[in-house]
Design a protein around this motif. Structure first.
Motif, PDB file in Angstrom:
ATOM      1  N   GLN A 112       0.827  -1.220   0.125  1.00 28.44           N
ATOM      2  CA  GLN A 112      -0.101   0.052  -0.249  1.00 28.44           C
ATOM      3  C   GLN A 112       0.949   1.059  -0.001  1.00 28.44           C
ATOM      4  N   VAL A 113       1.868   1.342   0.890  1.00 26.13           N
ATOM      5  CA  VAL A 113       2.926   2.450   0.712  1.00 26.13           C
ATOM      6  C   VAL A 113       3.383   2.598  -0.543  1.00 26.13           C
ATOM      7  N   GLY A 114       3.944   1.450  -1.126  1.00 30.73           N
ATOM      8  CA  GLY A 114       4.418   1.567  -2.626  1.00 30.73           C
ATOM      9  C   GLY A 114       3.348   2.161  -3.562  1.00 30.73           C
ATOM     10  N   SER A 115       2.362   1.693  -3.433  1.00 33.91           N
ATOM     11  CA  SER A 115       1.130   2.261  -4.327  1.00 33.91           C
ATOM     12  C   SER A 115       0.879   3.656  -3.970  1.00 33.91           C
ATOM     13  N   LEU A 116       0.859   4.265  -2.856  1.00 31.90           N
ATOM     14  CA  LEU A 116       0.704   5.528  -2.774  1.00 31.90           C
ATOM     15  C   LEU A 116       1.938   6.569  -2.935  1.00 31.90           C
ATOM     16  N   ILE A 117       3.120   6.056  -3.106  1.00 35.08           N
ATOM     17  CA  ILE A 117       4.337   6.466  -3.719  1.00 35.08           C
ATOM     18  C   ILE A 117       4.262   6.583  -5.110  1.00 35.08           C
ATOM     19  N   HIS A 118       3.824   5.551  -5.664  1.00 31.70           N
ATOM     20  CA  HIS A 118       3.442   5.237  -7.013  1.00 31.70           C
ATOM     21  C   HIS A 118       2.646   6.285  -7.574  1.00 31.70           C
ATOM     22  N   GLU A 119       1.449   6.573  -7.101  1.00 30.46           N
ATOM     23  CA  GLU A 119       0.383   7.456  -7.382  1.00 30.46           C
ATOM     24  C   GLU A 119       1.016   8.979  -7.425  1.00 30.46           C
ATOM     25  N   MET A 120       1.927   9.394  -6.077  1.00 28.70           N
ATOM     26  CA  MET A 120       2.396  10.629  -6.399  1.00 28.70           C
ATOM     27  C   MET A 120       3.398  11.047  -7.308  1.00 28.70           C
ATOM     28  N   ILE A 121       4.185   9.876  -7.780  1.00 31.94           N
ATOM     29  CA  ILE A 121       5.070   9.737  -8.840  1.00 31.94           C
ATOM     30  C   ILE A 121       4.185  10.199 -10.288  1.00 31.94           C
ATOM     31  N   THR A 122       3.225   9.535 -10.582  1.00 28.09           N
ATOM     32  CA  THR A 122       2.070   9.580 -11.705  1.00 28.09           C
ATOM     33  C   THR A 122       1.666  10.980 -11.659  1.00 28.09           C
ATOM     34  N   GLN A 123       1.464  11.813 -10.423  1.00 30.98           N
ATOM     35  CA  GLN A 123       0.591  12.888 -10.243  1.00 30.98           C
ATOM     36  C   GLN A 123       1.679  14.208 -10.353  1.00 30.98           C
ATOM     37  N   HIS A 124       3.022  13.896 -10.448  1.00 33.09           N
ATOM     38  CA  HIS A 124       4.004  14.809 -10.432  1.00 33.09           C
ATOM     39  C   HIS A 124       4.074  15.583  -9.359  1.00 33.09           C
TER      40      HIS A 124
END
Length: 232
Positions: A67-79
């Motif tokens: 879940q933490v990795g997924s949230l980090i991934h989301e922030m990366i895709t959201q710039h």
């Protein structure tokens, strides 16, 4: 007892959050869960820990590492977050978290009176860090130190062109294969066929376009090359 408590509090340090970010993180498209991950990452970065443990952060937040990795991934895709390569004193490169994009978005929001300009999606000049970030985004997780070393080896030892690494990544994603091993096999195949440019990749695809793809069970044969434009 009180003395020990105060000593522990002082030793732990403090993590500050800017009030503008606290009041406007939702306006930037940031969720409360993402904000908590930001605070956790920042708490370690402020202590000089450039590669904090996602497992430990997950434990602190009462969730799991995925879940933490997924949230980090989301922030990366959201710039809102980027990971960049940083050379350590040992000479090895490590992936570190960089929230400069988040602060740029917040500054833009304030300067434009509560409005945000959409993030540009056009590809920029291909770099090592760009390749690393694209692999992270496509895989939906942070590559392990071993995987990071694998990627560096493609560039520094195998001397694969960055454009071909990008094409091999896209080919793997098209076929649902999210492993560096699969990408490596594509790159090795192209090397054996003396393919060194995107144009040659497309020429090779045209050569095999009339052939039927082979079966693929797990890590079976790599299917014929798809036509994939670099900037799609």
């Amino acid at each position: 007892m009180a003395d020990k408590m105060w000593q522990a509090l002082l030793a732990a340090g403090s993590t500050n959050i800017n009030n503008l970010l606290l009041h406007h993180y939702h306006d930037l498209g940031m969720s409360t869960s993402q904000l908590m991950v930001y605070l956790e990452l920042t708490s370690y970065i402020d202590q000089g820990v450039r590669e904090p443990s996602l497992a430990l952060i997950a434990k602190h937040l009462g969730t799991d590492e995925q879940q933490v990795g997924s949230l980090i991934h989301e922030m990366i895709t959201q710039h809102l977050l980027a990971q960049r390569l940083e050379t350590q004193p040992s000479g090895k490169q490590a992936a570190v978290y960089d929230f400069s994009l988040l602060w740029e978005r917040l500054a833009q929001f304030i300067e434009q009176g509560g409005h945000l300009t959409p993030v540009a999606t056009d590809d920029q000049a291909l770099t090592r860090e760009k390749i690393f970030q694209q692999i992270q985004v496509e895989f939906g997780r942070t590559p392990s130190p071993f995987e990071l070393e694998y990627i560096n080896q493609w560039i520094d030892q195998d001397h694969y062109p960055l454009e071909l690494i990008q094409l091999a990544l896209k080919e793997a994603v098209v076929n649902g294969k999210y492993t560096l091993k699969y990408i490596d096999r594509i790159l090795l195949r192209w090397q054996q066929q003396n393919i060194t440019t995107p144009a040659q990749v497309r020429a090779e695809q045209r050569r095999f376009e009339q052939q039927q793809p082979g079966t693929d069970d797990g890590d079976g044969p790599v299917p014929p090359i798809e036509i994939i434009k670099l900037n799609e």
